[in-house]
Design an enzyme around this catalytic site. Structure first.
Site, PDB file in Angstrom:
ATOM      1  N   LYS A 114       0.821  -1.217   0.000  1.00  0.00           N
ATOM      2  CA  LYS A 114       0.000   0.000   0.000  1.00  0.00           C
ATOM      3  C   LYS A 114       0.848   1.258   0.000  1.00  0.00           C
ATOM      4  CE  LYS A 114      -4.474  -1.548   1.603  1.00  0.00           C
ATOM      5  NZ  LYS A 114      -5.640  -1.321   2.462  1.00  0.00           N
ATOM      6  N   LYS A 149     -10.797  -3.052  -2.723  1.00  0.00           N
ATOM      7  CA  LYS A 149     -11.629  -1.850  -2.733  1.00  0.00           C
ATOM      8  C   LYS A 149     -10.825  -0.655  -3.204  1.00  0.00           C
ATOM      9  CE  LYS A 149     -13.834  -2.985   1.470  1.00  0.00           C
ATOM     10  NZ  LYS A 149     -12.640  -2.716   2.278  1.00  0.00           N
ATOM     11  N   LYS A 188      -4.734  -9.252  -6.237  1.00  0.00           N
ATOM     12  CA  LYS A 188      -6.009  -9.504  -5.577  1.00  0.00           C
ATOM     13  C   LYS A 188      -6.995  -8.375  -5.866  1.00  0.00           C
ATOM     14  CE  LYS A 188      -6.352  -7.428  -0.979  1.00  0.00           C
ATOM     15  NZ  LYS A 188      -7.746  -6.956  -1.051  1.00  0.00           N
TER      16      LYS A 188
HETATM   17  P1  ATP Z   1      -8.739  -2.128   0.883  1.00  0.00           P
HETATM   18  O1  ATP Z   1      -8.263  -2.068  -0.539  1.00  0.00           O
HETATM   19  O2  ATP Z   1      -9.336  -0.835   1.388  1.00  0.00           O
HETATM   20  O3  ATP Z   1      -7.719  -2.728   1.827  1.00  0.00           O
HETATM   21  P2  ATP Z   1      -9.998  -4.703   0.688  1.00  0.00           P
HETATM   22  O4  ATP Z   1     -10.770  -5.043  -0.521  1.00  0.00           O
HETATM   23  O5  ATP Z   1      -8.635  -5.290   0.832  1.00  0.00           O
HETATM   24  O6  ATP Z   1      -9.994  -3.132   0.833  1.00  0.00           O
HETATM   25  P3  ATP Z   1     -10.556  -5.077   3.494  1.00  0.00           P
HETATM   26  O7  ATP Z   1     -11.622  -4.265   4.162  1.00  0.00           O
HETATM   27  O8  ATP Z   1      -9.135  -4.671   3.678  1.00  0.00           O
HETATM   28  O9  ATP Z   1     -10.906  -5.119   1.932  1.00  0.00           O
HETATM   29  O10 ATP Z   1     -10.710  -6.607   3.912  1.00  0.00           O
HETATM   30  C1  ATP Z   1     -11.946  -7.161   4.337  1.00  0.00           C
HETATM   31  C2  ATP Z   1     -11.870  -8.673   4.254  1.00  0.00           C
HETATM   32  O11 ATP Z   1     -11.935  -9.091   2.879  1.00  0.00           O
HETATM   33  C3  ATP Z   1     -10.577  -9.268   4.810  1.00  0.00           C
HETATM   34  O12 ATP Z   1     -10.893 -10.457   5.497  1.00  0.00           O
HETATM   35  C4  ATP Z   1      -9.769  -9.604   3.582  1.00  0.00           C
HETATM   36  O13 ATP Z   1      -8.863 -10.670   3.788  1.00  0.00           O
HETATM   37  C5  ATP Z   1     -10.860  -9.993   2.615  1.00  0.00           C
HETATM   38  N1  ATP Z   1     -10.457  -9.786   1.219  1.00  0.00           N
HETATM   39  C6  ATP Z   1     -10.128  -8.595   0.663  1.00  0.00           C
HETATM   40  N2  ATP Z   1      -9.838  -8.761  -0.635  1.00  0.00           N
HETATM   41  C7  ATP Z   1      -9.972 -10.088  -0.909  1.00  0.00           C
HETATM   42  C8  ATP Z   1      -9.817 -10.874  -2.087  1.00  0.00           C
HETATM   43  N3  ATP Z   1      -9.449 -10.326  -3.234  1.00  0.00           N
HETATM   44  N4  ATP Z   1     -10.058 -12.216  -2.001  1.00  0.00           N
HETATM   45  C9  ATP Z   1     -10.426 -12.780  -0.827  1.00  0.00           C
HETATM   46  N5  ATP Z   1     -10.595 -12.093   0.307  1.00  0.00           N
HETATM   47  C10 ATP Z   1     -10.383 -10.755   0.282  1.00  0.00           C
HETATM   48 MG    MG Z   2      -7.419  -4.753   2.479  1.00  0.00          MG
END
Ligand code: ATP
Ligand code: MG
Length: 328
Positions: A112, A198, A195
């Protein structure tokens, strides 16, 4: 009952299928067998810059999605992290147990911070995994349902709990990760090498996005130059990702799907996934809209959850402070 804790950041106007498959589906299921604490982790969200009005809206949208997906606030404790001061109180103690180099090895910070330059990253982004450890340890969670990207943070949490217990006597519960292999990592539709996130919304498949736009995204998902629908994570990451998604949304196993698409092209696979995804999100979106129509009620549900969360987390902080040698 054994306990689970997990959190999700209100960093976008919608969760994506990676969040759902990697974590939220397990959140819903585990309610039946565990005492569950689920948090909208807004303190984590501000480790990168957030507009205040956006953040406030996104916290409510997050809550509405969790309720629509099946989190039952009568059964589970659903709360907003910033409404429970114990998280930051415990985090400080844990920060004082964490080595600087140890924190520096966290790959999420490296990923990040690489985007904006490490020097311009906040100290909060650096200490994020320690606050996350506090989130988990405050509730004496036995298990933590998350995606694969959180495995390293979970390992840090375990190390910190063990270190605290070794130094001050048995106090904190050492949690286990709860990561379902088949859906632990969902990949970006435009770049199946990274991956879905968001914070990189171009290739995400969002639960609340306009359904027509999502269908378009699925149909233009990056695949490969072959034509064979076959599961092979290394050689065919894009197609394998689509197969994983279709498998979940239809209940068909991956070998079953490989047989179904024998001699057929990627267009059929994408078309069927688009249809299955639309069938899943259409009623979900209506349900989310229903919850959002009454923000005062949403806030009340979250406040009540916060009160229950505080009762549990405050007890952990009191025990920790006593062990450390503070006057209590
Ligand atoms: P950000 O980019 O803001 O970090 P994010 O999509 O990574 O957002 P988080 O809120 O950080 O989402 O994570 C919420 C949950 O979703 C965590 O348990 C994380 O491991 C899971 N998660 C996030 N992205 C993935 C993905 N691509 N595949 C499986 N699990 C995911
Ligand atoms: Mg995340």
């Amino acid at each position: 009952l054994p306990r689970v804790l997990s959190g999700i950041q209100p960093t976008a106007d919608s969760f994506h299928v990676g969040n759902y498959l990697g974590a939220l589906r397990q959140w819903v299921d585990l309610q039946a067998t565990h005492q569950a604490f689920y948090s909208i982790v807004d303190l984590h969200a501000i480790t990168v810059e957030q507009d205040p009005a956006d953040l406030r809206r996104r916290i409510r949208v997050a809550a509405a999605q969790l309720l629509a997906l099946g989190i039952d606030p009568q059964v589970s404790t659903l709360f907003v992290q910033s409404q429970v001061p114990a998280h930051t109180q415990l985090a400080w103690v844990l920060e004082c147990l964490t080595g600087f180099g140890e924190a520096g090895r966290m790959t999420q910070f490296k990923d990040k911070s690489a985007r904006g330059g490490a020097d311009r990253s906040s100290v909060g982004l650096f200490t994020y995994p320690i606050l996350q450890a506090a989130d988990i340890l405050a509730y004496a969670a036995d298990a933590v349902p998350v995606g694969e990207d959180q495995r390293q943070h979970l390992e840090l949490t375990r190390n910190l709990a063990q270190r605290f217990n070794a130094r001050y006597g048995p106090t904190l519960t050492v949690p286990e990760p709860y990561i379902l292999k088949a859906t632990a990592k969902i990949y970006d539709l435009t770049d199946p090498g990274v991956k879905m996130s968001k914070s990189s919304p171009g290739g995400s498949l969002d639960l609340l996005a306009d359904v027509k736009a999502s269908v378009k995204r699925i149909k233009s998902a990056v695949t490969d130059n072959e034509r064979e629908v076959r599961y092979d994570e290394d050689a065919k990451p894009g197609v394998s990702n689509l197969l994983r998604l279709l498998s979940v949304f239809t209940g068909a196993s991956i070998p079953e799907l490989e047989r179904r698409y024998e001699g057929r092209g990627y267009g059929d696979l994408k078309g069927d996934l688009a249809e299955a995804f639309a069938a899943f999100v259409t009623p979900l979106q209506a349900s989310v809209a229903g919850y959002l129509a009454d923000p005062a009620e949403l806030d009340a549900v979250l406040r009540a959850g916060g009160e229950r969360a505080r009762a549990t987390a405050d007890a952990t902080v009191a025990a920790v402070y006593e062990r450390v040698g503070f006057l209590v």
